[in-house]
Design a protein around this motif. Structure first.
Motif, mmCIF file in Angstrom:
data_model
loop_
_atom_site.group_PDB
_atom_site.id
_atom_site.type_symbol
_atom_site.label_atom_id
_atom_site.label_comp_id
_atom_site.label_asym_id
_atom_site.label_seq_id
_atom_site.Cartn_x
_atom_site.Cartn_y
_atom_site.Cartn_z
ATOM 1 N N TRP A 1 -3.548 -5.153 -14.601
ATOM 2 C CA TRP A 1 -3.666 -3.627 -14.651
ATOM 3 C C TRP A 1 -2.639 -3.100 -15.761
ATOM 4 N N ILE A 2 -1.596 -3.700 -15.946
ATOM 5 C CA ILE A 2 -0.838 -3.323 -17.100
ATOM 6 C C ILE A 2 -1.381 -3.375 -18.459
ATOM 7 N N GLY A 3 -1.933 -4.576 -18.629
ATOM 8 C CA GLY A 3 -2.622 -4.978 -19.671
ATOM 9 C C GLY A 3 -3.586 -4.198 -20.226
ATOM 10 N N VAL A 4 -4.522 -3.881 -19.197
ATOM 11 C CA VAL A 4 -5.888 -3.133 -19.410
ATOM 12 C C VAL A 4 -5.310 -1.487 -19.603
ATOM 13 N N TYR A 5 -4.508 -1.094 -18.639
ATOM 14 C CA TYR A 5 -4.073 0.310 -19.141
ATOM 15 C C TYR A 5 -3.336 0.665 -20.516
ATOM 16 N N GLU A 6 -2.723 -0.441 -20.940
ATOM 17 C CA GLU A 6 -2.033 -0.246 -22.153
ATOM 18 C C GLU A 6 -3.083 -0.436 -23.401
ATOM 19 N N HIS B 1 7.626 5.369 -20.301
ATOM 20 C CA HIS B 1 6.536 4.263 -20.365
ATOM 21 C C HIS B 1 6.459 3.686 -19.020
ATOM 22 N N TYR B 2 7.767 3.706 -18.027
ATOM 23 C CA TYR B 2 7.366 3.296 -16.692
ATOM 24 C C TYR B 2 6.624 3.871 -16.065
ATOM 25 N N ASP B 3 6.990 5.269 -15.773
ATOM 26 C CA ASP B 3 5.956 6.312 -15.268
ATOM 27 C C ASP B 3 4.785 6.187 -15.696
ATOM 28 N N ALA B 4 4.219 6.078 -16.945
ATOM 29 C CA ALA B 4 3.051 6.058 -17.344
ATOM 30 C C ALA B 4 2.204 4.714 -16.763
ATOM 31 N N LEU B 5 2.756 3.671 -16.479
ATOM 32 C CA LEU B 5 2.322 2.357 -16.329
ATOM 33 C C LEU B 5 2.155 2.649 -14.721
ATOM 34 N N LEU B 6 3.147 2.879 -14.017
ATOM 35 C CA LEU B 6 3.156 2.979 -12.329
ATOM 36 C C LEU B 6 2.095 4.018 -12.054
ATOM 37 N N HIS B 7 2.095 5.425 -12.644
ATOM 38 C CA HIS B 7 1.305 6.092 -11.878
ATOM 39 C C HIS B 7 0.007 5.916 -12.625
ATOM 40 N N GLY B 8 -0.047 5.757 -13.843
ATOM 41 C CA GLY B 8 -1.433 5.361 -14.453
ATOM 42 C C GLY B 8 -2.335 4.201 -13.889
ATOM 43 N N GLY C 1 0.779 -1.346 0.030
ATOM 44 C CA GLY C 1 -0.083 0.053 -0.150
ATOM 45 C C GLY C 1 0.929 0.978 0.228
ATOM 46 N N ASN C 2 2.191 1.136 -0.270
ATOM 47 C CA ASN C 2 2.930 2.350 -0.198
ATOM 48 C C ASN C 2 2.549 3.278 -1.310
ATOM 49 N N SER C 3 2.972 4.521 -1.074
ATOM 50 C CA SER C 3 2.458 5.523 -2.279
ATOM 51 C C SER C 3 3.428 5.447 -3.552
ATOM 52 N N ALA C 4 2.819 5.541 -4.693
ATOM 53 C CA ALA C 4 3.521 5.748 -5.805
ATOM 54 C C ALA C 4 4.592 6.485 -5.671
ATOM 55 N N SER C 5 4.952 7.711 -5.182
ATOM 56 C CA SER C 5 6.020 8.517 -5.107
ATOM 57 C C SER C 5 7.368 7.820 -4.231
ATOM 58 N N SER C 6 6.849 6.973 -3.398
ATOM 59 C CA SER C 6 7.975 6.272 -2.431
ATOM 60 C C SER C 6 8.330 5.216 -3.299
ATOM 61 N N ILE C 7 7.499 4.396 -3.884
ATOM 62 C CA ILE C 7 7.731 3.110 -4.750
ATOM 63 C C ILE C 7 8.599 3.613 -5.995
ATOM 64 N N ASP C 8 8.274 4.613 -6.531
ATOM 65 C CA ASP C 8 9.051 5.195 -7.851
ATOM 66 C C ASP C 8 10.424 5.525 -7.349
ATOM 67 N N SER C 9 10.681 6.547 -6.189
ATOM 68 C CA SER C 9 12.087 6.694 -5.744
ATOM 69 C C SER C 9 12.678 5.384 -5.661
ATOM 70 N N PHE C 10 12.301 4.286 -4.782
ATOM 71 C CA PHE C 10 12.874 3.182 -4.815
ATOM 72 C C PHE C 10 13.446 2.457 -6.062
ATOM 73 N N THR C 11 12.233 2.341 -6.941
ATOM 74 C CA THR C 11 12.601 1.495 -8.270
ATOM 75 C C THR C 11 13.598 2.131 -9.025
ATOM 76 N N ILE D 1 -1.850 3.218 -10.830
ATOM 77 C CA ILE D 1 -2.250 3.402 -9.303
ATOM 78 C C ILE D 1 -3.527 4.432 -9.264
ATOM 79 N N GLU D 2 -3.429 5.452 -9.919
ATOM 80 C CA GLU D 2 -4.488 6.498 -10.219
ATOM 81 C C GLU D 2 -5.726 6.036 -10.836
ATOM 82 N N ASN D 3 -5.467 5.027 -11.868
ATOM 83 C CA ASN D 3 -6.745 4.470 -12.386
ATOM 84 C C ASN D 3 -7.247 2.969 -11.545
#
Length: 178
Positions: free
Chosen positions: A117-122, A78-85, A55-65, A87-89
């Motif tokens: 999630w990745i498949g549906v988002y794409e 593309h990574y940004d779009a998938l991760l944030h997209g 349940g960590n936030s997208a920004s903390s996960i993003d920094s780690f990744t 989680i936001e959707n």
């Protein structure tokens, strides 16, 4: 000729088996053959898994990744779009997925959940990626990171969604194949 020269093999012995190009001995894609987009999907999958489990936030996960080894070889946009997209959707993505499940979402592995999630988002937001590529990439992620037959589940759900989410493209492909 020395014992290590394999240009001629003794009678009855086969030369060593060569691996299939681009695949490891287990059938997984070799790292060198992966595109920057495939790598971005792998990092997004790992990040989405972390989000689903912790349940960590997208920004903390993003920094780690972004600090993980090999991230520089991924398509960061593309990574940004998938991760944030994703989680936001998340709610909207789950709404698309749930009707095609045979059990509650809570019983779905976080890896398969993230692959879907990745498949549906794409399907919905990355129209430059052909629908068959979306499905194939999601299946490959599930094969590499998920349970033994999890990829079959991901395949079934995304194949069920493709005619709705990419109607014209799927219809055109099916008419060409007929």
């Amino acid at each position: 000729m020395n014992d290590h020269d394999q240009s001629e093999s003794p009678a009855g012995k086969r030369p060593p088996r060569q691996s299939r190009k681009g695949l490891t001995s287990t059938g997984a894609r070799k790292a060198a053959s992966k595109s920057t987009r495939s790598r971005s999907r792998e990092f997004a999958l790992q990040a989405l898994y972390q989000h689903l489990v912790s349940g960590n936030s997208a920004s903390s996960i993003d920094s780690f990744t972004r600090d993980l080894a090999g991230f520089h070889k991924a398509d960061a946009a593309h990574y940004d779009a998938l991760l944030h997209g994703c989680i936001e959707n998340a709610e909207a993505l789950n709404t698309q997925i749930v009707p095609h499940l045979d059990r509650p979402m809570a019983e779905i592995s976080p890896i398969e959940h993230a692959c879907m999630w990745i498949g549906v988002y794409e399907f919905q937001h990355c129209l430059d990626v052909p629908w068959r590529v979306v499905i194939n990439e999601s299946i490959e992620l599930a094969k590499e990171f998920g349970g033994t037959d999890g990829y079959k589940y991901v395949n079934a759900v995304l194949n069920a969604l493709a005619p709705t989410l990419r109607a014209a493209e799927v219809a055109a492909d099916r008419n060409t194949a007929a």
